[in-house]
Design a protein around this motif. Structure first.
Motif, mmCIF file in Angstrom:
data_model
loop_
_atom_site.group_PDB
_atom_site.id
_atom_site.type_symbol
_atom_site.label_atom_id
_atom_site.label_comp_id
_atom_site.label_asym_id
_atom_site.label_seq_id
_atom_site.Cartn_x
_atom_site.Cartn_y
_atom_site.Cartn_z
ATOM 1 N N GLU A 128 -40.465 31.968 -30.857
ATOM 2 C CA GLU A 128 -39.250 31.420 -30.243
ATOM 3 C C GLU A 128 -38.117 31.252 -31.252
ATOM 4 N N LEU A 129 -38.470 30.935 -32.499
ATOM 5 C CA LEU A 129 -37.451 30.721 -33.525
ATOM 6 C C LEU A 129 -36.910 32.022 -34.095
ATOM 7 N N HIS A 130 -37.764 33.032 -34.175
ATOM 8 C CA HIS A 130 -37.373 34.309 -34.789
ATOM 9 C C HIS A 130 -37.381 35.391 -33.712
ATOM 10 N N THR A 131 -36.429 35.290 -32.808
ATOM 11 C CA THR A 131 -36.426 36.160 -31.628
ATOM 12 C C THR A 131 -36.177 37.628 -31.970
ATOM 13 N N GLU A 132 -35.618 37.903 -33.142
ATOM 14 C CA GLU A 132 -35.307 39.288 -33.516
ATOM 15 C C GLU A 132 -36.355 39.873 -34.458
ATOM 16 N N ASN A 133 -37.479 39.211 -34.607
ATOM 17 C CA ASN A 133 -38.531 39.684 -35.508
ATOM 18 C C ASN A 133 -39.678 40.269 -34.694
ATOM 19 N N ALA A 134 -39.823 41.588 -34.746
ATOM 20 C CA ALA A 134 -40.827 42.279 -33.932
ATOM 21 C C ALA A 134 -42.241 41.827 -34.254
ATOM 22 N N ARG A 135 -42.536 41.652 -35.529
ATOM 23 C CA ARG A 135 -43.906 41.305 -35.920
ATOM 24 C C ARG A 135 -44.304 39.908 -35.450
ATOM 25 N N ARG A 136 -43.351 39.012 -35.366
ATOM 26 C CA ARG A 136 -43.664 37.666 -34.877
ATOM 27 C C ARG A 136 -43.970 37.697 -33.376
ATOM 28 N N HIS A 137 -43.258 38.541 -32.631
ATOM 29 C CA HIS A 137 -43.597 38.716 -31.217
ATOM 30 C C HIS A 137 -44.978 39.360 -31.080
ATOM 31 N N TYR A 138 -45.260 40.317 -31.942
ATOM 32 C CA TYR A 138 -46.585 40.951 -31.917
ATOM 33 C C TYR A 138 -47.679 39.915 -32.176
ATOM 34 N N ALA A 139 -47.460 39.052 -33.155
ATOM 35 C CA ALA A 139 -48.465 38.050 -33.510
ATOM 36 C C ALA A 139 -48.734 37.095 -32.352
ATOM 37 N N TYR A 140 -47.675 36.610 -31.712
ATOM 38 C CA TYR A 140 -47.878 35.695 -30.592
ATOM 39 C C TYR A 140 -48.515 36.432 -29.409
ATOM 40 N N ALA A 160 -48.548 37.895 -22.749
ATOM 41 C CA ALA A 160 -48.875 38.821 -23.839
ATOM 42 C C ALA A 160 -48.088 40.114 -23.679
ATOM 43 N N GLN A 161 -48.017 40.633 -22.453
ATOM 44 C CA GLN A 161 -47.269 41.865 -22.208
ATOM 45 C C GLN A 161 -45.803 41.699 -22.591
ATOM 46 N N THR A 162 -45.221 40.559 -22.228
ATOM 47 C CA THR A 162 -43.816 40.292 -22.559
ATOM 48 C C THR A 162 -43.581 40.306 -24.060
ATOM 49 N N GLU A 163 -44.496 39.667 -24.804
ATOM 50 C CA GLU A 163 -44.345 39.616 -26.261
ATOM 51 C C GLU A 163 -44.454 41.005 -26.884
ATOM 52 N N PHE A 164 -45.422 41.793 -26.432
ATOM 53 C CA PHE A 164 -45.575 43.142 -26.991
ATOM 54 C C PHE A 164 -44.392 44.035 -26.606
ATOM 55 N N GLU A 165 -43.865 43.845 -25.410
ATOM 56 C CA GLU A 165 -42.688 44.621 -25.004
ATOM 57 C C GLU A 165 -41.475 44.262 -25.862
ATOM 58 N N LYS A 166 -41.341 42.981 -26.179
ATOM 59 C CA LYS A 166 -40.251 42.572 -27.078
ATOM 60 C C LYS A 166 -40.432 43.208 -28.453
ATOM 61 N N ALA A 167 -41.686 43.275 -28.900
ATOM 62 C CA ALA A 167 -41.959 43.845 -30.223
ATOM 63 C C ALA A 167 -41.551 45.314 -30.286
ATOM 64 N N VAL A 168 -41.936 46.103 -29.279
ATOM 65 C CA VAL A 168 -41.609 47.540 -29.323
ATOM 66 C C VAL A 168 -40.132 47.780 -29.049
ATOM 67 N N LEU A 170 -37.752 45.844 -30.186
ATOM 68 C CA LEU A 170 -37.119 45.569 -31.478
ATOM 69 C C LEU A 170 -37.491 46.608 -32.517
ATOM 70 N N ASP A 171 -38.725 47.122 -32.429
ATOM 71 C CA ASP A 171 -39.204 48.103 -33.406
ATOM 72 C C ASP A 171 -40.046 49.153 -32.685
ATOM 73 N N PRO A 172 -39.431 50.260 -32.235
ATOM 74 C CA PRO A 172 -40.169 51.306 -31.529
ATOM 75 C C PRO A 172 -41.272 51.945 -32.378
ATOM 76 N N ASN A 173 -41.226 51.723 -33.693
ATOM 77 C CA ASN A 173 -42.236 52.290 -34.584
ATOM 78 C C ASN A 173 -43.382 51.320 -34.885
ATOM 79 N N ASP A 174 -43.514 50.271 -34.085
ATOM 80 C CA ASP A 174 -44.615 49.334 -34.248
ATOM 81 C C ASP A 174 -45.826 49.881 -33.491
#
Length: 207
Positions: A128-140, A160-168, A170-174
């Motif tokens: 929630e604090l680092h909304t632009e960090n793909a890896r933090r969304h992946y971790a949660y 979980a799906q929402t978090e992983f979607e945010k991760a990709v 932000l970073d399509p190469n994750d």
């Protein structure tokens, strides 16, 4: 992958912040800290996790505010299968270096093997604090994925799906996030969407 990143030479080696303890011994803080880190890292490289734990425990007792040493201790505990202890050290590393996502991801990995509600809350807070960090969304997302496998709550799976979607997004190469999304679509009986995510992961990382 994170272990390999940790073991890779850094441009600027960590310098001890706790100088008081070393002033008593008359030893240079930076040289002593780096020597302990090298010793522990060499053991990690050999997968000698039990010995690495001993070295990093000693090192962090001298330099408790060194993120590198706390990270080394967390990786050592993780390799030794002591996941609760790993989470404790990794939480210390995360608090010492809020901008480094590696400890947060390793906490999520450790949570695949044990339960720790405080660590789950930490991952949610970082997301929630680092909304632009793909890896933090992946971790949660990884934390929620494990929770879903335990309780089979559809809302947890959707989270979980929402978090992983945010991760990709932000970073399509994750590749990790693509892989996890594929597993979620598998769970939801959507094989075409799952295959699309698996192929995306392969394109990013063929291994």
């Amino acid at each position: 992958k994170i272990l390999n990143q940790y073991l890779a030479p850094t441009k600027q080696p960590a310098v001890a912040s706790d100088t008081e303890a070393n002033e008593k011994s008359g030893v240079s803080a930076s040289s002593q800290e780096l020597a302990l880190e090298r010793s522990g890292s060499a053991l990690l490289q050999k997968n000698d996790y039990a010995q690495a734990v001993r070295v990093f425990e000693k090192a962090t007792s001298f330099y408790p505010r060194s993120e590198r040493l706390q990270m080394g201790l967390g990786l050592s505990f993780f390799g030794a299968g002591k996941y609760r202890e790993a989470i404790g050290a990794l939480q210390q590393a995360a608090s010492l270096a809020p901008g480094d996502s590696a400890p947060v991801v390793m906490i999520a990995e450790a949570l695949q093997f044990t339960q720790d509600s405080a660590a789950d809350s930490l991952l949610k807070r970082f997301s929630e604090l680092h909304t632009e960090n793909a890896r933090r969304h992946y971790a949660y997302g990884l934390s929620l994925w494990r929770a879903y496998r335990l309780n089979h709550n559809p809302e947890t799976l959707a989270g979980a799906q929402t978090e992983f979607e945010k991760a990709v997004a932000l970073d399509p190469n994750d590749a990790d996030a693509h892989l996890q999304l594929g597993m979620i679509y598998d769970e939801k009986k959507a094989p075409e969407r799952a295959a699309r995510e698996y192929l995306a992961a392969i394109r990013v990382n063929s291994k």
